[in-house]
Scaffold this motif. Sequence first.
Motif, PDB file in Angstrom:
ATOM      1  N   PHE A 211       0.818  -1.208   0.000  1.00 34.20           N
ATOM      2  CA  PHE A 211       0.000   0.000   0.000  1.00 34.20           C
ATOM      3  C   PHE A 211       0.853   1.260   0.000  1.00 34.20           C
ATOM      4  CE2 PHE A 211      -3.183  -3.035   1.452  1.00 34.20           C
ATOM      5  CZ  PHE A 211      -4.325  -2.595   0.810  1.00 34.20           C
ATOM      6  N   LYS A 212       2.135   1.123   0.326  1.00 34.56           N
ATOM      7  CA  LYS A 212       3.014   2.289   0.308  1.00 34.56           C
ATOM      8  C   LYS A 212       3.332   2.754  -1.100  1.00 34.56           C
ATOM      9  CE  LYS A 212       5.369   1.557   4.730  1.00 34.56           C
ATOM     10  NZ  LYS A 212       6.667   1.424   5.392  1.00 34.56           N
ATOM     11  N   ILE A 213       3.362   1.822  -2.054  1.00 33.06           N
ATOM     12  CA  ILE A 213       3.776   2.191  -3.398  1.00 33.06           C
ATOM     13  C   ILE A 213       2.744   1.892  -4.472  1.00 33.06           C
ATOM     14  CG2 ILE A 213       6.244   2.022  -2.906  1.00 33.06           C
ATOM     15  CD1 ILE A 213       6.252  -0.754  -4.057  1.00 33.06           C
ATOM     16  N   THR A 214       1.630   1.275  -4.098  1.00 36.27           N
ATOM     17  CA  THR A 214       0.578   0.942  -5.056  1.00 36.27           C
ATOM     18  C   THR A 214      -0.731   1.573  -4.606  1.00 36.27           C
ATOM     19  OG1 THR A 214       1.653  -1.178  -5.543  1.00 36.27           O
ATOM     20  CG2 THR A 214      -0.646  -0.950  -6.207  1.00 36.27           C
ATOM     21  N   ALA A 215      -1.465   2.156  -5.541  1.00 39.40           N
ATOM     22  CA  ALA A 215      -2.747   2.772  -5.225  1.00 39.40           C
ATOM     23  C   ALA A 215      -3.712   1.732  -4.655  1.00 39.40           C
ATOM     24  CB  ALA A 215      -3.349   3.405  -6.475  1.00 39.40           C
ATOM     25  N   GLU A 216      -4.578   2.167  -3.735  1.00 43.93           N
ATOM     26  CA  GLU A 216      -5.488   1.244  -3.045  1.00 43.93           C
ATOM     27  C   GLU A 216      -6.351   0.438  -4.008  1.00 43.93           C
ATOM     28  OE1 GLU A 216      -7.785   3.482  -0.269  1.00 43.93           O
ATOM     29  OE2 GLU A 216      -6.245   3.402   1.305  1.00 43.93           O
TER      30      GLU A 216
END
Length: 308
Positions: A211-216
């Motif tokens: 979730f830090k680098i990929t959209a929800e």
Amino acid sequence: MIISENEIRKDYINRVNKALRFIDDHLDSELSLESVANAAHYSPFHFHRIFKAMVNETLNAYITRRRIEKMASILMHKKEVRITELSLQYGFNSNSAFTRAFKNFYSVSPSEFRKLNPGKFSKISKVESKNGQEKLIFEKYICNINNHLNWIKMNANIEIKEIPELHFASSTHIGIDGIENAFERMLKWARSKRLLDNPETKMTRIFHDSFKITAEDKVRMSICVLTNEPFEEEGEISKVQIKKGSCIVGRFEITPDDFEKSWSGMFVWMSNNGYKRAEQNPFEIYHNDFRKHPENKCVVDLYIPIKR
């Protein structure tokens, strides 16, 4: 013989899942439409259309995003890797091409991203600046390292464990919307196969993205049943395994709203204690149905595979 729309959809999901796993395993190789379609046992023409319908991205857009996100993760966690080496490894013919592609996603260059170091205590998001352009920010969702560690101390029992090879019946889910329905479908399937008769069978979730680098709405997860009982792959249900190895394991009793800071605290604990994350995906194993808990809490183990 008439095949129902539901059976057709399950077949689509099964084949697209094969394609997603193939892409994950070959991000640092050439990935042509033909090679990915072949992994899914489709003609390129039909596969391109079905992939877009199921994943809500074109194949090229998905591969590019996954490569950029993979490289962002490496930039956060592997300071020794040179950016030039990284760009060549993942198919960019020049450092400038990689930098342009990276900035399209995160609004900063790879070197700036590494200096900002969002990996320890923050998550990445985008906001619109006054001129309407998106800019990258790193939101601190817990103030500092002490708050992370205090949360862990108060809410978890942390151990380093050697885990055996684990086997799962798995169904892919993309995004946070509809996650409850995905768990219900997996439970319904497991009950129909009497897998839940075995007390060792557990509901689990594996994270293929961060979730830090990929959209929800694009985070890919496997909603699973951990089981040693034999079963046949069918429709959207496939077999997945996690190799034996070392893991940081945190036992929590938390509400659904507390998962984010629990995972954050786990990764801070990992960094603070000098451990390095392994290539395998983090996962959760549930020990209860939170809806039956008097305080609606989940009894859950969070696992981070680590290098030894």
